[in-house]
Design an enzyme around this catalytic site. Sequence first.
Site, PDB file in Angstrom:
ATOM      1  N   GLU A 265       0.839  -1.199   0.000  1.00  0.00           N
ATOM      2  CA  GLU A 265       0.000   0.000   0.000  1.00  0.00           C
ATOM      3  C   GLU A 265       0.873   1.247   0.000  1.00  0.00           C
ATOM      4  O   GLU A 265       1.725   1.375   0.876  1.00  0.00           O
ATOM      5  CB  GLU A 265      -0.914  -0.010   1.242  1.00  0.00           C
ATOM      6  N   HIS A 283      -7.335   1.875   2.241  1.00  0.00           N
ATOM      7  CA  HIS A 283      -7.283   1.464   3.651  1.00  0.00           C
ATOM      8  C   HIS A 283      -8.025   2.486   4.530  1.00  0.00           C
ATOM      9  O   HIS A 283      -7.458   3.033   5.479  1.00  0.00           O
ATOM     10  CB  HIS A 283      -5.838   1.278   4.114  1.00  0.00           C
TER      11      HIS A 283
HETATM   12  P1  NAD Z   1     -11.298  -9.969  15.763  1.00  0.00           P
HETATM   13  O1  NAD Z   1     -10.088 -10.483  16.439  1.00  0.00           O
HETATM   14  O2  NAD Z   1     -12.415  -9.433  16.592  1.00  0.00           O
HETATM   15  O3  NAD Z   1     -11.918 -11.122  14.835  1.00  0.00           O
HETATM   16  C1  NAD Z   1     -11.161 -11.979  14.033  1.00  0.00           C
HETATM   17  C2  NAD Z   1     -11.922 -13.292  13.943  1.00  0.00           C
HETATM   18  O4  NAD Z   1     -11.237 -14.142  13.004  1.00  0.00           O
HETATM   19  C3  NAD Z   1     -11.952 -14.050  15.298  1.00  0.00           C
HETATM   20  O5  NAD Z   1     -13.286 -14.365  15.641  1.00  0.00           O
HETATM   21  C4  NAD Z   1     -11.141 -15.311  15.016  1.00  0.00           C
HETATM   22  O6  NAD Z   1     -11.642 -16.433  15.712  1.00  0.00           O
HETATM   23  C5  NAD Z   1     -11.318 -15.458  13.517  1.00  0.00           C
HETATM   24  N1  NAD Z   1     -10.307 -16.303  12.876  1.00  0.00           N
HETATM   25  C6  NAD Z   1      -9.005 -16.474  13.227  1.00  0.00           C
HETATM   26  N2  NAD Z   1      -8.414 -17.352  12.379  1.00  0.00           N
HETATM   27  C7  NAD Z   1      -9.379 -17.717  11.484  1.00  0.00           C
HETATM   28  C8  NAD Z   1      -9.396 -18.610  10.381  1.00  0.00           C
HETATM   29  N3  NAD Z   1      -8.313 -19.280  10.019  1.00  0.00           N
HETATM   30  N4  NAD Z   1     -10.537 -18.731   9.676  1.00  0.00           N
HETATM   31  C9  NAD Z   1     -11.668 -18.059  10.021  1.00  0.00           C
HETATM   32  N5  NAD Z   1     -11.708 -17.202  11.075  1.00  0.00           N
HETATM   33  C10 NAD Z   1     -10.582 -17.049  11.796  1.00  0.00           C
HETATM   34  O7  NAD Z   1     -10.793  -8.881  14.727  1.00  0.00           O
HETATM   35  P2  NAD Z   1     -11.678  -7.799  13.938  1.00  0.00           P
HETATM   36  O8  NAD Z   1     -11.674  -6.536  14.710  1.00  0.00           O
HETATM   37  O9  NAD Z   1     -12.955  -8.388  13.530  1.00  0.00           O
HETATM   38  O10 NAD Z   1     -10.719  -7.563  12.667  1.00  0.00           O
HETATM   39  C11 NAD Z   1     -10.549  -8.556  11.677  1.00  0.00           C
HETATM   40  C12 NAD Z   1      -9.406  -8.172  10.767  1.00  0.00           C
HETATM   41  O11 NAD Z   1      -9.771  -7.015  10.018  1.00  0.00           O
HETATM   42  C13 NAD Z   1      -8.142  -7.746  11.532  1.00  0.00           C
HETATM   43  O12 NAD Z   1      -7.309  -8.867  11.771  1.00  0.00           O
HETATM   44  C14 NAD Z   1      -7.504  -6.744  10.625  1.00  0.00           C
HETATM   45  O13 NAD Z   1      -6.532  -7.381   9.833  1.00  0.00           O
HETATM   46  C15 NAD Z   1      -8.615  -6.265   9.714  1.00  0.00           C
HETATM   47  N6  NAD Z   1      -8.932  -4.842   9.898  1.00  0.00           N
HETATM   48  C16 NAD Z   1      -8.885  -4.008   8.829  1.00  0.00           C
HETATM   49  C17 NAD Z   1      -9.200  -2.671   8.978  1.00  0.00           C
HETATM   50  C18 NAD Z   1      -9.195  -1.712   7.813  1.00  0.00           C
HETATM   51  O14 NAD Z   1      -8.936  -0.545   8.018  1.00  0.00           O
HETATM   52  N7  NAD Z   1      -9.489  -2.132   6.611  1.00  0.00           N
HETATM   53  C19 NAD Z   1      -9.521  -2.164  10.241  1.00  0.00           C
HETATM   54  C20 NAD Z   1      -9.601  -3.047  11.311  1.00  0.00           C
HETATM   55  C21 NAD Z   1      -9.293  -4.384  11.135  1.00  0.00           C
END
Ligand code: NAD
Length: 310
Positions: A265, A283
């Site tokens: 990015e 992003h």
């Molecule tokens: P979170 O930790 O609340 O949820 C992640 C979920 O993924 C958990 O429930 C976990 O059990 C599950 N998980 C882990 N491994 C897995 C697998 N192999 N298959 C299926 N599910 C699996 O996190 P969140 O707040 O929901 O965020 C999710 C992701 O989004 C973050 O890891 C981050 O990379 C991304 N994110 C992106 C932005 C953005 O600006 N675009 C912002 C925040 C988060």
Amino acid sequence: MKVLITPRSFPQSGAKAYKLLREQEFEIIENRTGKTLTENQLVELCRDVDGIIVGVDPITERVLRSAGKLKAISKYGAGLDNVDLETARELGIKVDRAAGTNAVSVAELTVGLIFAIARNIPYSASSVKSGGWDRLRGIEITGKTIGIIGLGAIGREVARMAFGIGMNILGYDPYIDTNASFLKDYSVNLTTLERIYREADFITLHLPLTDGTRHMINRDTLAMMKPTAYLINTARGELVDEDALYDALKSGALAGAAQDVFSKEPPEGHKLLELDNFILTSHIGAYTVEANEKMAVKSAENLIRMLKEE
Ligand code: NAD
């Protein structure tokens, strides 16, 4: 104690957070470059800090080993893939994240991207702005099937919104509490990854990037998807093999893809950007007034707690 704050949107939203940090009489140093910090810059800045509030900047093994006083890393956000957790553990450096603070914002962007790609909104809007009046025929979302991979804070919010739209919801998360009430409230059917790939009209990624999930969307998994399906990725770019995605979109093996993240990015002229059935935003998932403020406060509170526990 001295703390480094790296996220670029922190100063804009951090009034309450700065107050909390100043009450602790922390000396604050900030990222004034206007960009994500490089590893070299971090090595310099972290040399004598006790704590860091970090955005997406690379907290690598080299950064951690050169930061002799560092005791705590507080993530301004959810994903910890930019922090070398193993080295942090080895060095006894505490790590926490602002869990859940940006879930509504990222879920709203996800749903926005579903509408945008299903109705070719960016294509039409840019056609009109450049003097044209072009149209690409879209599809309705109501009644379609969404497959949500990762049912954490963001995935659950997406489920709530998809339920409101009237979508059928499939979900996959190996670590989910199968009795969680939201599954019933939003009619989420827990199923296998393979069924999601084969049956969903919209497949949306909300899981962390790890060695096990890197390139989970690859030639094999793309081949299982329906040619009418759309892939939505607001999680991390490296979850998707972008060359394989390009081939699938170009050949018509997949109808479209919309992402808020990319392996690099900004993507610097990647061939995916030439395709009308590919949308990339910069992003912006958590980049809202509300999320930024919650992220700033939570990351400040987490840092204070971790440093106080010392
Ligand atoms: P979170 O930790 O609340 O949820 C992640 C979920 O993924 C958990 O429930 C976990 O059990 C599950 N998980 C882990 N491994 C897995 C697998 N192999 N298959 C299926 N599910 C699996 O996190 P969140 O707040 O929901 O965020 C999710 C992701 O989004 C973050 O890891 C981050 O990379 C991304 N994110 C992106 C932005 C953005 O600006 N675009 C912002 C925040 C988060």
